[in-house]
Design a protein around this motif. Structure first.
Motif, PDB file in Angstrom:
ATOM      1  N   SER B  30       0.861  -1.176   0.118  1.00 41.81           N
ATOM      2  CA  SER B  30      -0.012  -0.055  -0.037  1.00 41.81           C
ATOM      3  C   SER B  30       1.074   1.330   0.108  1.00 41.81           C
ATOM      4  O   SER B  30       2.062   1.513   0.706  1.00 41.81           O
ATOM      5  CB  SER B  30      -0.928  -0.158   1.277  1.00 41.81           C
ATOM      6  OG  SER B  30      -0.093  -0.125   2.661  1.00 41.81           O
ATOM      7  N   ASN B  32       0.471   4.601   0.647  1.00 40.87           N
ATOM      8  CA  ASN B  32       0.454   5.870   1.718  1.00 40.87           C
ATOM      9  C   ASN B  32      -0.242   5.234   2.670  1.00 40.87           C
ATOM     10  O   ASN B  32      -1.083   4.477   2.827  1.00 40.87           O
ATOM     11  CB  ASN B  32       0.010   7.313   1.354  1.00 40.87           C
ATOM     12  CG  ASN B  32      -0.929   7.108   0.407  1.00 40.87           C
ATOM     13  OD1 ASN B  32      -1.682   5.990   0.456  1.00 40.87           O
ATOM     14  ND2 ASN B  32      -1.144   8.187  -0.319  1.00 40.87           N
ATOM     15  N   ASN B  33       0.107   5.873   4.052  1.00 41.75           N
ATOM     16  CA  ASN B  33      -0.712   5.546   5.221  1.00 41.75           C
ATOM     17  C   ASN B  33      -0.509   3.895   5.465  1.00 41.75           C
ATOM     18  O   ASN B  33      -1.568   3.294   5.852  1.00 41.75           O
ATOM     19  CB  ASN B  33      -2.081   6.112   4.945  1.00 41.75           C
ATOM     20  CG  ASN B  33      -2.656   6.558   6.217  1.00 41.75           C
ATOM     21  OD1 ASN B  33      -1.827   6.431   7.256  1.00 41.75           O
ATOM     22  ND2 ASN B  33      -3.830   7.036   6.182  1.00 41.75           N
ATOM     23  N   SER B  34       0.535   3.382   5.155  1.00 42.70           N
ATOM     24  CA  SER B  34       0.520   1.782   5.346  1.00 42.70           C
ATOM     25  C   SER B  34       0.216   1.324   6.841  1.00 42.70           C
ATOM     26  O   SER B  34      -0.312   0.467   6.995  1.00 42.70           O
ATOM     27  CB  SER B  34       1.935   1.281   4.820  1.00 42.70           C
ATOM     28  OG  SER B  34       2.852   1.876   5.516  1.00 42.70           O
ATOM     29  N   ASN B  36      -1.498   2.694   9.326  1.00 43.58           N
ATOM     30  CA  ASN B  36      -2.796   2.902   9.440  1.00 43.58           C
ATOM     31  C   ASN B  36      -3.909   1.546   8.941  1.00 43.58           C
ATOM     32  O   ASN B  36      -4.516   1.066   9.624  1.00 43.58           O
ATOM     33  CB  ASN B  36      -3.720   3.953   8.741  1.00 43.58           C
ATOM     34  CG  ASN B  36      -4.425   4.657   9.886  1.00 43.58           C
ATOM     35  OD1 ASN B  36      -4.747   4.226  10.954  1.00 43.58           O
ATOM     36  ND2 ASN B  36      -4.493   5.907   9.651  1.00 43.58           N
ATOM     37  N   LYS B  37      -3.552   1.357   7.598  1.00 47.27           N
ATOM     38  CA  LYS B  37      -4.223   0.290   7.057  1.00 47.27           C
ATOM     39  C   LYS B  37      -3.997  -1.042   7.473  1.00 47.27           C
ATOM     40  O   LYS B  37      -4.780  -1.839   7.954  1.00 47.27           O
ATOM     41  CB  LYS B  37      -3.785   0.404   5.594  1.00 47.27           C
ATOM     42  CG  LYS B  37      -4.662   1.499   4.710  1.00 47.27           C
ATOM     43  CD  LYS B  37      -4.280   1.435   3.299  1.00 47.27           C
ATOM     44  CE  LYS B  37      -4.700   2.636   2.448  1.00 47.27           C
ATOM     45  NZ  LYS B  37      -3.882   2.784   1.223  1.00 47.27           N
ATOM     46  N   LYS B  93      -3.355   2.448  19.267  1.00 48.57           N
ATOM     47  CA  LYS B  93      -2.850   3.006  17.513  1.00 48.57           C
ATOM     48  C   LYS B  93      -2.515   4.590  17.587  1.00 48.57           C
ATOM     49  O   LYS B  93      -1.454   4.856  16.878  1.00 48.57           O
ATOM     50  CB  LYS B  93      -4.168   2.595  16.759  1.00 48.57           C
ATOM     51  CG  LYS B  93      -4.099   3.102  15.323  1.00 48.57           C
ATOM     52  CD  LYS B  93      -5.485   2.862  14.852  1.00 48.57           C
ATOM     53  CE  LYS B  93      -5.518   3.539  13.535  1.00 48.57           C
ATOM     54  NZ  LYS B  93      -6.919   3.336  12.814  1.00 48.57           N
ATOM     55  N   SER B  94      -3.171   5.156  18.322  1.00 53.76           N
ATOM     56  CA  SER B  94      -2.901   6.689  18.301  1.00 53.76           C
ATOM     57  C   SER B  94      -1.805   7.144  18.807  1.00 53.76           C
ATOM     58  O   SER B  94      -0.762   8.084  18.459  1.00 53.76           O
ATOM     59  CB  SER B  94      -3.860   7.542  19.102  1.00 53.76           C
ATOM     60  OG  SER B  94      -3.963   7.103  20.228  1.00 53.76           O
ATOM     61  N   ILE B  97       1.086   6.464  16.206  1.00 57.75           N
ATOM     62  CA  ILE B  97       1.092   7.539  15.068  1.00 57.75           C
ATOM     63  C   ILE B  97       1.867   8.953  15.895  1.00 57.75           C
ATOM     64  O   ILE B  97       2.723   9.269  15.239  1.00 57.75           O
ATOM     65  CB  ILE B  97      -0.190   7.924  14.647  1.00 57.75           C
ATOM     66  CG1 ILE B  97      -0.758   6.607  13.672  1.00 57.75           C
ATOM     67  CG2 ILE B  97      -0.155   8.928  13.752  1.00 57.75           C
ATOM     68  CD1 ILE B  97      -2.196   6.799  13.476  1.00 57.75           C
ATOM     69  N   LYS B 100       5.449   8.657  16.396  1.00 56.01           N
ATOM     70  CA  LYS B 100       6.117   8.456  15.112  1.00 56.01           C
ATOM     71  C   LYS B 100       6.819   7.148  15.060  1.00 56.01           C
ATOM     72  O   LYS B 100       7.972   7.061  14.276  1.00 56.01           O
ATOM     73  CB  LYS B 100       7.168   9.525  14.797  1.00 56.01           C
ATOM     74  CG  LYS B 100       6.495  10.881  14.803  1.00 56.01           C
ATOM     75  CD  LYS B 100       7.182  11.753  13.874  1.00 56.01           C
ATOM     76  CE  LYS B 100       6.299  13.202  13.818  1.00 56.01           C
ATOM     77  NZ  LYS B 100       5.540  13.484  15.028  1.00 56.01           N
ATOM     78  N   ASN B 102       5.062   4.605  13.561  1.00 53.51           N
ATOM     79  CA  ASN B 102       3.779   4.056  12.668  1.00 53.51           C
ATOM     80  C   ASN B 102       4.415   3.495  11.518  1.00 53.51           C
ATOM     81  O   ASN B 102       4.358   3.784  10.263  1.00 53.51           O
ATOM     82  CB  ASN B 102       3.049   5.213  12.292  1.00 53.51           C
ATOM     83  CG  ASN B 102       3.505   6.388  11.700  1.00 53.51           C
ATOM     84  OD1 ASN B 102       4.781   6.582  11.782  1.00 53.51           O
ATOM     85  ND2 ASN B 102       2.986   6.927  10.951  1.00 53.51           N
TER      86      ASN B 102
END
Lengths: 494, 478
Positions: B30, B32-34, B36-37, B93-94, B97, B100, B102
């Motif tokens: 993926s 971007n945002n890998s 999160n996904k 999760k948060s 992120i 950093k 993530n």
């Protein structure tokens, strides 16, 4: 069970009040509402408990107002409550003192009023619940849950050394009560029963009784407190806010005495007989020694705290005499001490609120400025001394009468303590109230205001009422006490 | 044939393995945002596997016959493990992120490690057991040091790795002795070979003790606990949360099964070891935590203490012990998720709160959060009416039933000592005046909020209906 669950209602109404307070957002306007909700809830609970007293049948020796629900599916624990003559007055004592405490905190508690009131109402629920549990595990849960609000009350709203005092209080009493948990689980394993009612008797061999007795002793001796396990009490009393001290002295100490009667005497009669010399010795030491210590105090609250230990010494003597005079005396002494010591702490609170010191030498000659206060204080002081006509006399007299059947040494010890209590209380009274007012700061001190009168006058009436009509209080507890004594005697007749 | 293949796919471990690989691919490809996904993917996969375990499609399906066991006990612990892993991903999760770290490798590695744990819980063979332990440990070594540029994180990873490798070595040596003296690697084989024997040969005792030492490392029982405080403190808090919540479950389940299945008959031998481990863990956990200033370190010692209590249930070597341990671990899971979901969202002046002293004054600015934390602490201390009390109660019931009075008394004494440091946190929040003008910031995602609310309700009101849990547990057996 179609009737109203009156007892459950009494137990959980304060919690409901606490929930309502929880929903009120605290700001300057709503503080008064919070106080009012707390006050009216506790008054409502008091009225409910009076209703229970009215409906109480004196000629029924077993539990009344019983409610029972299955609680655990895999174990035989249940939500099983009910009250008999012994617990009735403990419940009423709790419900009687709580509104007065809330009223006493009206002005003196300025920060975090919301949390304070929630803690107090939670405390009330727990106290009533503890005295009316029939299931031992339920009893234990309430017994320990008391620590939470009391820890917060001492720690947040207490005096200068509040943190030390709150930790000491919590850990000391926790140490005692956890051993009881082991005993409770062991009882359950041995008998498969958790009901205080059915366990009254002599179900264990003497050896097991001794171990169980020691475990219960650890928790009740700390709670009541007996010498030499009393050291948490002066600290907790001195640092707690006034209302906290009142509840501590008025109700929490009685948990120990109540536990001794229910568990030690009721379930473990042989061990109680075996250990009664130990209790007598510790109690006599407590009565004499802590009275002498009280004499030397310069802090008024500390003096009253030590006097509590001494008075509780008389209670334990009365309990372990195991005759009807002794037990009735101990019960009356507990009720009386609840009212009197609570009132004395409130009296200290009155002058502490005005002058912010509890140093005895600071005061003197208060009678000149505060005549009503002096009168009310005198009633409680005499109640504590045990003047005939006050509540203190009945309990002390009955215990002494009972002690004659046991041993004259106990009588001498107990009587010495009573004399000493007169010495330190009268001495205290003389130093604070009488004499010439030498301290300039005191010249402006005001007498009781209306709120304080409303708090103290019911207590004064109660002291005299119990002193003049003790039979009203003795009558309901006669049958349960008789059954405990006959059980004890038949167990030890072998 | 096709039917069998479909069945295999519905074996929870198989599908988790496939999903873990899929997660890796998904993260890798993926754009971007890998993170999160792949985190969302991993969470969903774990929840899916939880459902699979719950409905248990593979019950009547003979797969690797004597390698895996599928009983109510393993099922209970597997559900706790996968749901605990899923929830710990959601609540952290948060934090990932925000700090950093993530990287999409994290959820993937956690999936693999969870797979290892599922295999650990149900392994019935020494070989599989070892492989499963390695699978979960290796993944965890990596995530412990995932914050590459932080010295603490790297140090904790290395410490964890060295001590973990040492314990694996000891474990393996123990296995070889057990195999050498019994000629079997499967639990049943070992048990059968011991049927005729009345006294264990000395070599086998050595093997047994070595294996127990290796497992004690994994559950962090004293004196094999040294890695725990350092790893808890050094790893990023979100990883600490995972460490505290999930691997303990698998290791506890494994130590129970290893002791009770092949060596159930010789409980006299291993209970002595566990007896010591239990007392030492309870007391060291209680006493060492007193001096801690760091919240994570304190929780590490607290978890060591909790392991001591669970081991009481193991010493009782009874059916009740098994049930009590299941109840205790469930409660441990609940309390730890709750406490970490608070720590992971609580900031003071833009820094995540890690010191106990920086909690001062929390009750003024965030009354709800501080009340929740206070309730969790009281619950961990085992004060009724909160849920933690029932965990202790059940453990003591098991102990008394097996007449372990001394252990029970020592257990309650340790609980009084440990109450001190739990109370210290409450003291920090309620009694201490805030010393500065720094403000607290509690930002929590809505999913974590739901989780925290549910857990707080469970912790506070469990007393009203304890049968909710005890009914499930009452049917548990090995």
């Amino acid at each position: 069970m179609t009737e109203m669950p009156l007892l459950s209602l009494t137990i959980f109404l304060p919690l409901l009040g606490a929930l309502v307070i929880l929903l009120i957002k605290e700001d300057e306007n709503s503080v008064n509402n919070i106080k009012k909700v707390a006050l009216w809830t506790s008054i409502g609970v008091f009225l409910l408990s009076l209703l229970i007293w009215l409906q109480f049948d004196n000629n029924n020796g077993s539990y009344q107002f019983e409610e029972k629900f299955r609680w655990f599916n895999d174990f035989n624990f249940s939500y099983h409550i009910g009250i008999d003559g012994i617990s009735l007055f403990m419940v009423i004592l709790s419900t009687f003192l709580t509104p007065l405490c809330i009223l006493a905190s009206w002005e003196s508690i300025k920060k975090r009023v919301k949390e304070y009131m929630i803690a107090f109402l939670f405390l009330e629920t727990v106290m009533i619940g503890m005295f009316s549990s029939i299931d031992i595990l339920l009893f234990y849960i309430f017994f320990e849950a008391v620590l939470i609000p009391m820890y917060l009350i001492i720690g947040i709203w207490g005096g200068a050394r509040r943190i030390y005092a709150s930790f000491k209080f919590f850990l000391y009493t926790l140490l005692g009560s956890v051993l009881m948990l082991i005993a409770i689980v062991a009882i359950y394993r041995l008998t498969d029963s958790m009901s205080i009612e059915t366990l009254q008797g002599n179900y264990f061999t003497k050896n097991i009784q001794i171990y169980l007795w020691l475990a219960f002793f650890a928790s009740f001796a700390v709670k009541i407190p007996m010498w030499p396990f009393h050291t948490w009490l002066p600290d907790a009393h001195v640092e707690a806010p006034t209302a906290g001290s009142v509840i501590l002295a008025g109700v929490l100490l009685k948990m120990g005495g109540y536990g001794f009667i229910r568990f030690s005497l009721g379930m473990l009669p042989e061990a109680s007989y075996y250990f009664s010399p130990l209790i007598m010795t510790l109690s006599i030491v407590a009565v004499v020694y802590t009275s002498l210590v009280a004499l030397a105090q310069t802090d008024i609250k500390k003096l009253i705290a030590y006097s509590s230990v001494a008075h509780m010494g008389l209670v334990t003597i009365g309990i372990f005499l195991v005759n009807s005079q002794g037990l009735e005396g101990a019960m009356i002494q507990m009720i009386s001490h609840g009212v009197v010591s609570g009132a004395l702490f409130l009296c200290v609170g009155v002058i502490y609120d005005r002058m912010h010191t509890r140093d005895i030498n600071f005061y003197g000659g208060l009678v000149n400025r505060m005549p009503i206060y002096a009168t009310v204080f005198m009633i409680f002081m005499l109640g504590s001394v045990g003047l005939p006509g006050t509540s203190g006399f009945v309990g002390e007299f009955l215990v002494i009468v009972g002690a004659f059947q046991y041993s004259s040494i106990v009588v001498i010890g107990a009587a010495t303590g009573i004399v000493l209590s007169a010495v330190y209380m009268l001495f205290l009274y003389k130093r604070i109230i009488f004499g010439v007012m030498t301290n300039e700061k005191l010249t402006e001190i005001l007498d009781l205001d209306n709120r304080e009168k409303i708090i103290l006058i019911p207590l004064a009436i109660a002291v005299i009422f119990i002193g003049i009509f003790p039979n009203i209080f003795i009558e309901p507890m006669r049958l349960p006490i008789e059954s405990i004594i006959s059980n004890y005697e038949s167990a030890n007749a072998k | 044939m096709l039917n069998n293949l479909m069945h295999i796919l519905f074996v929870p471990e198989v599908s988790l393995a496939i999903l873990a690989i899929a997660c890796l691919m998904y993260g890798l490809f993926s754009k971007n945002n890998s993170f999160n996904k792949s985190t969302n993917f991993a969470t969903l996969s774990l929840l899916f596997v939880t459902v699979l375990i719950f409905f248990d499609f593979s019950t009547n399906f003979a797969l690797f016959d004597s390698f895996f066991s599928n009983t109510k006990f393993t099922k209970f612990f597997k559900i706790l493990t996968t749901s605990g892993a899923a929830i710990s991903l959601i609540i952290s999760k948060s934090y990932f992120i925000d700090s950093k770290i993530n990287k999409f490798e994290i959820p993937t590695l956690l999936l693999f490690s969870t797979l290892g744990m599922l295999l650990m819980i149900s392994s019935k063979n020494l070989m599989i057991m070892y492989l499963a332990i390695e699978l979960q440990s290796l993944s965890l070594y990596v995530v412990a040091s995932i914050k590459r540029n932080s010295i603490e994180s790297a140090e904790s990873g290395v410490k964890y790795f060295i001590l973990g490798a040492l314990s694996s070595g000891i474990l393996l040596y123990g296995f070889s002795l057990v195999y050498g003296f019994t000629g079997h690697t499967s639990f049943e084989g070992i048990a059968n070979s011991l049927v005729e024997i009345d006294n264990l040969p000395i070599g086998l005792i050595f093997g047994l003790v070595f294996v127990l030492v290796g497992l004690a490392f994994k559950v962090s029982a004293v004196p094999f606990h040294m890695w725990t405080p350092d790893v808890y403190e050094g790893a990023p808090t979100s990883i600490t949360a995972f460490f505290a919540i999930v691997p303990k479950l698998a290791a506890i389940a494994l130590i129970f099964r290893f002791c009770l299945e092949p060596f159930g008959k010789f409980y006299f031998e291993w209970t002595q070891v566990i007896f010591f481990l239990s007392i030492a863990s309870m007391f060291l956990g209680a006493i060492a935590a007193i001096a801690q200033k760091n919240l994570k370190r304190l929780l590490a010692y607290s978890s060591i203490g909790h392991v001591g209590y669970v081991l009481i249930a193991l010493v009782s070597a009874s059916d009740q012990g098994l049930k009590s341990a299941s109840i205790y671990m469930f409660i441990y899971l609940v309390m730890n998720i709750a406490v970490f979901s608070i720590i992971l969202s609580l900031k003071k002046s833009d820094v995540y709160v890690e010191q106990i002293s920086s909690l001062s004054g929390l009750s003024k600015s965030n009354p709800v959060i501080s009340a929740s934390l206070a309730i969790i602490m009281l619950s961990m201390a085992g004060i009724p009416p909160f849920i933690g009390f029932f965990g202790k109660l059940y453990v003591f019931i098991a102990a008394i039933e097996s007449q372990l009075y001394i252990l029970a008394v020592l257990g309650v004494l340790a609980s009084v000592i440990s109450a001190f440091y739990y109370l210290r946190i409450i003291k920090g929040m309620y009694f201490d005046e805030p010393d500065d003008n720094q403000t607290f910031d509690f930002t929590i995602s809505s999913e974590s909020k739901v989780i925290l609310s549910i857990l707080m309700i469970l912790i506070t009101f469990f007393i009203l209906y304890p049968s909710l849990l005890t009914d499930i547990v009452s049917s548990i057996s090995l």
